[in-house]
Design a protein around this motif. Structure first.
Motif, PDB file in Angstrom:
ATOM      1  N   TRP A 144     -17.681 -13.880   3.163  1.00  0.00           N
ATOM      2  CA  TRP A 144     -17.929 -13.269   2.175  1.00  0.00           C
ATOM      3  C   TRP A 144     -19.022 -13.920   1.154  1.00  0.00           C
ATOM      4  N   ARG A 145     -19.146 -15.293   1.568  1.00  0.00           N
ATOM      5  CA  ARG A 145     -20.325 -15.929   0.604  1.00  0.00           C
ATOM      6  C   ARG A 145     -21.787 -15.331   0.901  1.00  0.00           C
ATOM      7  N   GLU A 146     -21.709 -14.797   2.219  1.00  0.00           N
ATOM      8  CA  GLU A 146     -22.983 -14.526   2.743  1.00  0.00           C
ATOM      9  C   GLU A 146     -23.504 -13.032   1.583  1.00  0.00           C
ATOM     10  N   LEU A 147     -22.770 -12.563   1.042  1.00  0.00           N
ATOM     11  CA  LEU A 147     -23.098 -11.428   0.308  1.00  0.00           C
ATOM     12  C   LEU A 147     -23.571 -11.860  -1.094  1.00  0.00           C
ATOM     13  N   ILE A 148     -23.411 -12.969  -1.425  1.00  0.00           N
ATOM     14  CA  ILE A 148     -23.996 -13.325  -2.627  1.00  0.00           C
ATOM     15  C   ILE A 148     -25.399 -14.047  -2.519  1.00  0.00           C
ATOM     16  N   PRO A 149     -26.303 -13.420  -3.280  1.00  0.00           N
ATOM     17  CA  PRO A 149     -27.661 -13.884  -2.866  1.00  0.00           C
ATOM     18  C   PRO A 149     -28.196 -15.048  -3.877  1.00  0.00           C
ATOM     19  N   ALA A 150     -29.027 -15.919  -3.486  1.00  0.00           N
ATOM     20  CA  ALA A 150     -29.913 -16.772  -4.277  1.00  0.00           C
ATOM     21  C   ALA A 150     -30.830 -15.674  -5.093  1.00  0.00           C
ATOM     22  N   VAL A 151     -30.870 -16.148  -6.339  1.00  0.00           N
ATOM     23  CA  VAL A 151     -31.679 -15.576  -7.179  1.00  0.00           C
ATOM     24  C   VAL A 151     -32.969 -16.105  -7.821  1.00  0.00           C
ATOM     25  N   VAL A 178     -44.192  -9.403 -13.372  1.00  0.00           N
ATOM     26  CA  VAL A 178     -42.771 -10.139 -13.252  1.00  0.00           C
ATOM     27  C   VAL A 178     -42.233  -9.602 -11.922  1.00  0.00           C
ATOM     28  N   ALA A 179     -41.268 -10.415 -11.513  1.00  0.00           N
ATOM     29  CA  ALA A 179     -40.488 -10.117 -10.499  1.00  0.00           C
ATOM     30  C   ALA A 179     -39.231 -10.836 -10.407  1.00  0.00           C
ATOM     31  N   LEU A 180     -38.200 -10.024  -9.613  1.00  0.00           N
ATOM     32  CA  LEU A 180     -36.800 -10.605  -9.493  1.00  0.00           C
ATOM     33  C   LEU A 180     -36.770 -10.705  -8.047  1.00  0.00           C
ATOM     34  N   VAL A 181     -36.308 -11.848  -7.657  1.00  0.00           N
ATOM     35  CA  VAL A 181     -36.250 -12.337  -6.234  1.00  0.00           C
ATOM     36  C   VAL A 181     -34.925 -12.524  -5.904  1.00  0.00           C
ATOM     37  N   THR A 182     -34.191 -11.813  -4.655  1.00  0.00           N
ATOM     38  CA  THR A 182     -33.101 -12.257  -4.259  1.00  0.00           C
ATOM     39  C   THR A 182     -33.114 -12.488  -2.580  1.00  0.00           C
ATOM     40  N   GLN A 183     -32.334 -13.365  -2.302  1.00  0.00           N
ATOM     41  CA  GLN A 183     -32.209 -13.781  -0.806  1.00  0.00           C
ATOM     42  C   GLN A 183     -30.958 -13.997  -0.252  1.00  0.00           C
ATOM     43  N   ASN A 184     -30.244 -13.444   0.693  1.00  0.00           N
ATOM     44  CA  ASN A 184     -29.334 -13.597   1.515  1.00  0.00           C
ATOM     45  C   ASN A 184     -29.346 -14.129   2.700  1.00  0.00           C
ATOM     46  N   LEU A 185     -28.289 -14.851   2.996  1.00  0.00           N
ATOM     47  CA  LEU A 185     -28.327 -15.508   4.418  1.00  0.00           C
ATOM     48  C   LEU A 185     -27.222 -14.900   5.296  1.00  0.00           C
ATOM     49  N   PHE A 186     -27.367 -14.628   6.441  1.00  0.00           N
ATOM     50  CA  PHE A 186     -26.287 -14.005   7.245  1.00  0.00           C
ATOM     51  C   PHE A 186     -26.309 -14.598   8.754  1.00  0.00           C
ATOM     52  N   GLY A 187     -25.126 -14.580   9.101  1.00  0.00           N
ATOM     53  CA  GLY A 187     -24.979 -15.337  10.399  1.00  0.00           C
ATOM     54  C   GLY A 187     -25.541 -16.670  10.184  1.00  0.00           C
ATOM     55  N   GLY A 189     -27.492 -18.194   8.514  1.00  0.00           N
ATOM     56  CA  GLY A 189     -29.026 -18.431   8.331  1.00  0.00           C
ATOM     57  C   GLY A 189     -29.942 -17.941   9.446  1.00  0.00           C
ATOM     58  N   ARG A 190     -29.402 -17.226  10.396  1.00  0.00           N
ATOM     59  CA  ARG A 190     -29.918 -16.879  11.416  1.00  0.00           C
ATOM     60  C   ARG A 190     -30.658 -15.387  11.142  1.00  0.00           C
ATOM     61  N   TRP A 191     -30.071 -14.750  10.007  1.00  0.00           N
ATOM     62  CA  TRP A 191     -30.716 -13.595   9.566  1.00  0.00           C
ATOM     63  C   TRP A 191     -30.582 -13.690   8.289  1.00  0.00           C
ATOM     64  N   VAL A 192     -31.853 -13.309   7.508  1.00  0.00           N
ATOM     65  CA  VAL A 192     -32.264 -13.588   6.040  1.00  0.00           C
ATOM     66  C   VAL A 192     -32.568 -12.042   5.631  1.00  0.00           C
ATOM     67  N   PHE A 193     -32.031 -11.607   4.418  1.00  0.00           N
ATOM     68  CA  PHE A 193     -32.559 -10.449   3.851  1.00  0.00           C
ATOM     69  C   PHE A 193     -32.994 -10.882   2.413  1.00  0.00           C
ATOM     70  N   VAL A 194     -34.401 -10.491   2.265  1.00  0.00           N
ATOM     71  CA  VAL A 194     -35.187 -10.850   1.086  1.00  0.00           C
ATOM     72  C   VAL A 194     -35.682  -9.566   0.244  1.00  0.00           C
ATOM     73  N   THR A 195     -35.227  -9.645  -0.991  1.00  0.00           N
ATOM     74  CA  THR A 195     -35.698  -8.445  -2.034  1.00  0.00           C
ATOM     75  C   THR A 195     -36.704  -8.790  -2.855  1.00  0.00           C
ATOM     76  N   ASN A 196     -37.640  -8.265  -3.475  1.00  0.00           N
ATOM     77  CA  ASN A 196     -38.416  -8.275  -4.668  1.00  0.00           C
ATOM     78  C   ASN A 196     -38.496  -6.903  -5.320  1.00  0.00           C
ATOM     79  N   ILE A 197     -38.286  -6.902  -6.594  1.00  0.00           N
ATOM     80  CA  ILE A 197     -38.308  -5.906  -7.509  1.00  0.00           C
ATOM     81  C   ILE A 197     -39.498  -6.267  -8.369  1.00  0.00           C
TER      82      ILE A 197
END
Length: 323
Positions: A144-151, A178-187, A189-197
């Motif tokens: 479940w911790r994988e759902l919490i992104p680094a910000v 300006v930008a908001l950046v989030t990053q999630n690690l899944f599996g 760290g084998r999969w990573v999902f990054v978003t930039n707003i």
């Protein structure tokens, strides 16, 4: 062009990507995608990411074709804190435009951005996953911790000269970004999902608002790939782009990459691809690590010596008491 784009669209969803965290044993490059990662390169680490690309445009409404190439350079430097890095992002582009009546050229700095990024939250700071020696499934199951992104947050400014053909606003010489950046690690760290707003060209006649979504995965210790979707909207220009590519790790501090991008409209249609190289120098970081280890070792030896002296003094007093 449409056939090429359809093949590219299918190709993009067959490629995964790659990820590295804060300071790591191997280079943490934002290339070949366009997203910023949430993590910094590491305090006192300097990193350069450079690429060259070719571009082809066709505008059905304005009836022009354009071809050209460009280069982009990003310099990242970690300073003051592990979570902080300063970023210089420069892009220079040259294009030839052909219409039924004339031809003309456009070349200049398409983008010059200077700013800083700071990691404000890391879900894995001071966290250590306990291995379950009795269950392989438990160690590799969803956490479940994988759902919490680094910000992280990014703040900087665009610098565009008034005689620049890419200059589009009378009050846009210098404009905030300006930008908001989030990053999630899944599996693990084998999969990573990054978003930039992103909010760009703030305060000009044509502010731009957009997003970038990047899914990354490593094939092995050397090869990686990525898929990415980018969208931005303003009164000056709006578009949605898909992008994909791969990277190869030459050494812990060097990486090469290649990518291809396209959109799905004809005002204009865009197809471009490029190659790049990333390099970092982390010698100062390692020197500081060694110095800190030596300092800790010296302190530990000093503490042990003081404890030994205290013990000997207590023993001397104890023996003197019974003599």
């Amino acid at each position: 062009m449409l056939k090429i784009k359809n093949l590219l669209f299918a190709f993009l969803f067959l490629i995964p990507q790659f990820f590295f965290a804060q300071y790591t044993d191997v280079i943490n490059s934002n290339r070949p995608g366009e997203t910023m990662s949430a993590y910094a390169v590491g305090k006192s680490v300097i990193q350069g990411e450079i690429g060259v690309y070719g571009i082809k445009e066709k505008h059905d409404l304005l009836d022009y074709d354009a071809t050209g190439f460009g280069t982009d350079l990003t310099v990242r430097y970690g300073a003051f804190f592990e979570q902080l890095e300063f970023i210089l992002d420069v892009q220079y582009q040259m294009e030839n435009f052909d219409t039924p009546y004339t031809s003309y050229k456009k070349n200049n700095f398409r983008q010059t951005v200077l700013g800083a990024k700071y990691l404000i939250y890391d879900p894995y700071k001071n966290y250590k996953k306990e291995a379950n020696i009795y269950s392989y499934k438990a160690n590799h199951s969803f956490q479940w911790r994988e759902l919490i992104p680094a910000v992280s947050i990014f703040a900087g400014a665009n610098f565009v000269g008034a005689d620049n053909p890419y200059y589009f606003s009378p009050n846009g010489d210098i404009s905030p970004k300006v930008a908001l950046v989030t990053q999630n690690l899944f599996g693990g760290g084998r999969w990573v999902f990054v978003t930039n707003i992103i909010a760009d060209y703030i305060g000009t006649d044509y502010p731009s608002y957009g997003y970038i979504l990047t899914l990354t995965h490593g094939f092995n210790d050397k090869w990686s790939g990525f898929v990415e979707n980018q969208g931005y909207k303003s009164d000056f220009y709006s578009d949605a782009i898909v992008r994909g590519g791969a990277a190869y790790l030459l050494s812990p501090n060097m990486q090469v990459d290649a990518s291809i991008s396209t959109n799905f409209k004809n005002t204009p249609s865009i197809l471009y691809g490029g190659v790049g190289f990333s390099w970092r120098y982390d010698g100062w970081y390692k020197e500081k690590q060694i110095a800190n280890k030596n300092k800790d070792k010296a302190k530990k030896n000093s503490d042990n010596k003081e404890e030994q002296i205290d013990y000997q003094e207590k023993e001397r007093k104890r023996k003197a008491k019974y003599e």
